[in-house]
Design a protein around this motif. Structure first.
Motif, mmCIF file in Angstrom:
data_model
loop_
_atom_site.group_PDB
_atom_site.id
_atom_site.type_symbol
_atom_site.label_atom_id
_atom_site.label_comp_id
_atom_site.label_asym_id
_atom_site.label_seq_id
_atom_site.Cartn_x
_atom_site.Cartn_y
_atom_site.Cartn_z
ATOM 1 N N TYR A 143 10.705 23.537 -7.494
ATOM 2 C CA TYR A 143 10.977 22.550 -6.442
ATOM 3 C C TYR A 143 10.648 23.130 -5.072
ATOM 4 N N GLU A 144 11.120 24.366 -4.801
ATOM 5 C CA GLU A 144 10.885 24.984 -3.499
ATOM 6 C C GLU A 144 9.411 25.286 -3.270
ATOM 7 N N ALA A 145 8.723 25.699 -4.315
ATOM 8 C CA ALA A 145 7.296 25.988 -4.167
ATOM 9 C C ALA A 145 6.533 24.738 -3.733
ATOM 10 N N ILE A 146 6.876 23.614 -4.350
ATOM 11 C CA ILE A 146 6.226 22.361 -3.966
ATOM 12 C C ILE A 146 6.634 21.970 -2.550
ATOM 13 N N ARG A 147 7.924 22.132 -2.235
ATOM 14 C CA ARG A 147 8.438 21.683 -0.931
ATOM 15 C C ARG A 147 7.791 22.411 0.230
ATOM 16 N N ILE A 148 7.514 23.708 0.082
ATOM 17 C CA ILE A 148 6.985 24.485 1.211
ATOM 18 C C ILE A 148 5.466 24.576 1.200
ATOM 19 N N SER A 149 4.835 23.808 0.325
ATOM 20 C CA SER A 149 3.387 23.930 0.163
ATOM 21 C C SER A 149 2.681 22.630 0.500
ATOM 22 N N SER A 150 1.368 22.636 0.305
ATOM 23 C CA SER A 150 0.578 21.428 0.520
ATOM 24 C C SER A 150 0.903 20.343 -0.502
ATOM 25 N N GLY A 151 1.661 20.666 -1.533
ATOM 26 C CA GLY A 151 2.041 19.676 -2.535
ATOM 27 C C GLY A 151 3.244 18.846 -2.165
ATOM 28 N N THR A 152 3.882 19.131 -1.046
ATOM 29 C CA THR A 152 5.115 18.421 -0.719
ATOM 30 C C THR A 152 4.843 17.009 -0.235
ATOM 31 N N SER A 153 5.891 16.209 -0.186
ATOM 32 C CA SER A 153 5.803 14.824 0.266
ATOM 33 C C SER A 153 7.208 14.284 0.442
ATOM 34 N N PHE A 154 7.301 13.118 1.060
ATOM 35 C CA PHE A 154 8.590 12.446 1.181
ATOM 36 C C PHE A 154 9.175 12.165 -0.197
ATOM 37 N N VAL A 155 8.335 11.717 -1.126
ATOM 38 C CA VAL A 155 8.821 11.392 -2.462
ATOM 39 C C VAL A 155 9.351 12.640 -3.162
ATOM 40 N N HIS A 156 8.631 13.759 -3.051
ATOM 41 C CA HIS A 156 9.114 14.986 -3.670
ATOM 42 C C HIS A 156 10.460 15.399 -3.085
ATOM 43 N N ILE B 85 0.840 -1.199 0.000
ATOM 44 C CA ILE B 85 0.000 0.000 0.000
ATOM 45 C C ILE B 85 0.873 1.246 0.000
ATOM 46 N N THR B 86 1.876 1.283 0.861
ATOM 47 C CA THR B 86 2.742 2.469 0.922
ATOM 48 C C THR B 86 3.550 2.625 -0.361
ATOM 49 N N ASN B 87 3.994 1.512 -0.958
ATOM 50 C CA ASN B 87 4.736 1.614 -2.216
ATOM 51 C C ASN B 87 3.841 2.071 -3.363
ATOM 52 N N TYR B 88 2.579 1.644 -3.344
ATOM 53 C CA TYR B 88 1.623 2.133 -4.337
ATOM 54 C C TYR B 88 1.469 3.648 -4.211
ATOM 55 N N LEU B 89 1.311 4.135 -2.996
ATOM 56 C CA LEU B 89 1.160 5.586 -2.788
ATOM 57 C C LEU B 89 2.414 6.336 -3.244
ATOM 58 N N ALA B 90 3.584 5.786 -2.950
ATOM 59 C CA ALA B 90 4.827 6.428 -3.388
ATOM 60 C C ALA B 90 4.909 6.468 -4.910
ATOM 61 N N THR B 91 4.455 5.401 -5.572
ATOM 62 C CA THR B 91 4.495 5.366 -7.035
ATOM 63 C C THR B 91 3.540 6.387 -7.636
ATOM 64 N N ALA B 92 2.335 6.475 -7.072
ATOM 65 C CA ALA B 92 1.379 7.479 -7.547
ATOM 66 C C ALA B 92 1.952 8.877 -7.394
ATOM 67 N N ASN B 93 2.643 9.100 -6.281
ATOM 68 C CA ASN B 93 3.257 10.400 -6.044
ATOM 69 C C ASN B 93 4.382 10.668 -7.033
ATOM 70 N N LEU B 94 5.203 9.644 -7.314
ATOM 71 C CA LEU B 94 6.300 9.809 -8.267
ATOM 72 C C LEU B 94 5.773 10.202 -9.646
ATOM 73 N N VAL B 95 4.747 9.508 -10.110
ATOM 74 C CA VAL B 95 4.214 9.810 -11.444
ATOM 75 C C VAL B 95 3.617 11.218 -11.477
ATOM 76 N N SER B 96 2.937 11.612 -10.421
ATOM 77 C CA SER B 96 2.355 12.964 -10.402
ATOM 78 C C SER B 96 3.444 14.030 -10.317
ATOM 79 N N ILE B 97 4.530 13.747 -9.612
ATOM 80 C CA ILE B 97 5.655 14.683 -9.545
ATOM 81 C C ILE B 97 6.293 14.844 -10.926
ATOM 82 N N CYS B 98 6.464 13.736 -11.636
ATOM 83 C CA CYS B 98 7.019 13.822 -12.989
ATOM 84 C C CYS B 98 6.152 14.719 -13.871
ATOM 85 N N GLU B 99 4.841 14.544 -13.792
ATOM 86 C CA GLU B 99 3.937 15.376 -14.590
ATOM 87 C C GLU B 99 4.049 16.840 -14.171
#
Length: 322
Positions: free
Chosen positions: A199-212, A169-183
């Motif tokens: 990169y910084e805008a995503i990092r300091i916002s609600s869009g951030t994540s461990f994968v990002h 489940i956690t790897n699925y979520l990480a993969t979904a996040n990776l694909v959305s980050i690429c887009e």
């Protein structure tokens, strides 16, 4: 406690290194002789077979690339399983298969721990990775000191099989996040945005994540080296889809992710680094997604500290049981 370790690849080699670094009596085995030789040089003992390790050790850890590989190793070890022996499976595997193998180990008088890790190779290298453990509570308490060395946060998830379900489940979520980050990164580039700023805008916002905060860095560096490959992603998200299929959950995003990574393997090969799934969009747009100042690989800058058990507490944030 004498510990055997089978599978010294990207993750297993780092987990085994944590045991050596912390003074455990470790015997290792891998089909790649050079990996075993390196561990012997660092203070481990070398084994010649999985059966030998189970005979000589109290606990044998496996960290292997597929359910089939794990099954083959366990079946080899079974004749050497006796009362009190523990098999600790740290691979990402099929929950039904782990339950089958755990039953076989139990019938011999041993105990099995379904024990995948999560958090990236850089955290496995420093003993700061998270660990899920599926087994009975008595066995969990026996191996908890070992798990606190291998990882930082240790969660007892229930019976064997439960940890493997949560891992995929956690790897699925990480993969979904990776694909959305690429887009997101390719779209930012197409829109003329400075990618360091993006990169910084995503990092300091609600869009951030461990994968990002990890994979986006090696994507922007251009190395794309997260020590994980497309075939392994496909295995993990395929296992997740299998759970959904057998439980009757009509997923919509998961089938698309599986198709994206099938296509990625067809284009670039199964052993291509998983963040290079962004190449599908780079190739389609003619854009190159790079930015200066990012590292070629992730390093864990947190100091190594003793691990602890994470105890779920319902609707509140889990607390640590020290």
């Amino acid at each position: 406690m004498k510990v055997g370790f089978i599978g010294l690849g990207n993750v297993g080699g780092k987990l085994g290194g944590s045991l050596l670094r912390n003074g455990f009596d470790v015997t290792v085995f891998d089909q790649k002789v050079d990996l075993v030789t390196d561990f012997i040089r660092r203070g481990a003992k070398g084994g010649t077979s999985a059966a030998e390790l189970m005979c000589a050790c109290d606990v044998v850890i496996t960290c292997l690339p597929s359910p089939a590989a794990s099954a083959a190793v366990v079946e080899e070890m079974l004749p050497e399983v006796t009362q009190g022996k523990i098999w600790l499976e740290m691979s990402t595997t099929n929950d039904e298969e782990i339950r089958r193998l755990a039953t076989l180990v139990g019938a011999q008088g041993g105990a099995a721990v379904d024990c995948p890790v999560s958090g990236g190779c850089h955290r496995a290298d420093t003993g700061n990775i998270s660990i899920f453990a599926g087994c009975d509570r008595a066995t969990f308490d026996r191996v908890l000191p070992l798990l606190k060395t291998l990882g930082r946060r240790v969660l007892h998830t229930g019976p064997a099989g439960s940890a493997s379900i949560l891992k995929v489940i956690t790897n699925y979520l990480a993969t979904a996040n990776l694909v959305s980050i690429c887009e997101a990164l390719v779209t930012a580039k197409a829109a003329g945005m400075d990618l360091n700023t993006a990169y910084e805008a995503i990092r300091i916002s609600s869009g951030t994540s461990f994968v990002h905060e990890t994979e986006s860095q090696v994507i922007l560096n251009g190395s794309r080296d997260i020590s994980f490959t497309m075939d392994l992603v496909s295995k993990d998200i395929g296992l997740f889809q299998g759970i959904a299929d057998r439980t009757g959950v009509p997923l919509e995003v998961s089938p698309l992710l599986n198709e994206i990574f099938r296509d990625g393997q067809d284009r670039y090969g199964p052993r291509e680094l998983s963040p290079n799934i962004i190449r599908r969009l780079e190739d389609a747009t003619g854009l190159t997604v790079r930015a200066p100042g990012f590292p070629p690989e992730m390093l864990d800058e947190e100091p190594e500290e003793p691990g602890y058990e994470v105890v779920p507490t319902g609707t509140t944030r889990p607390v640590a049981a020290r």
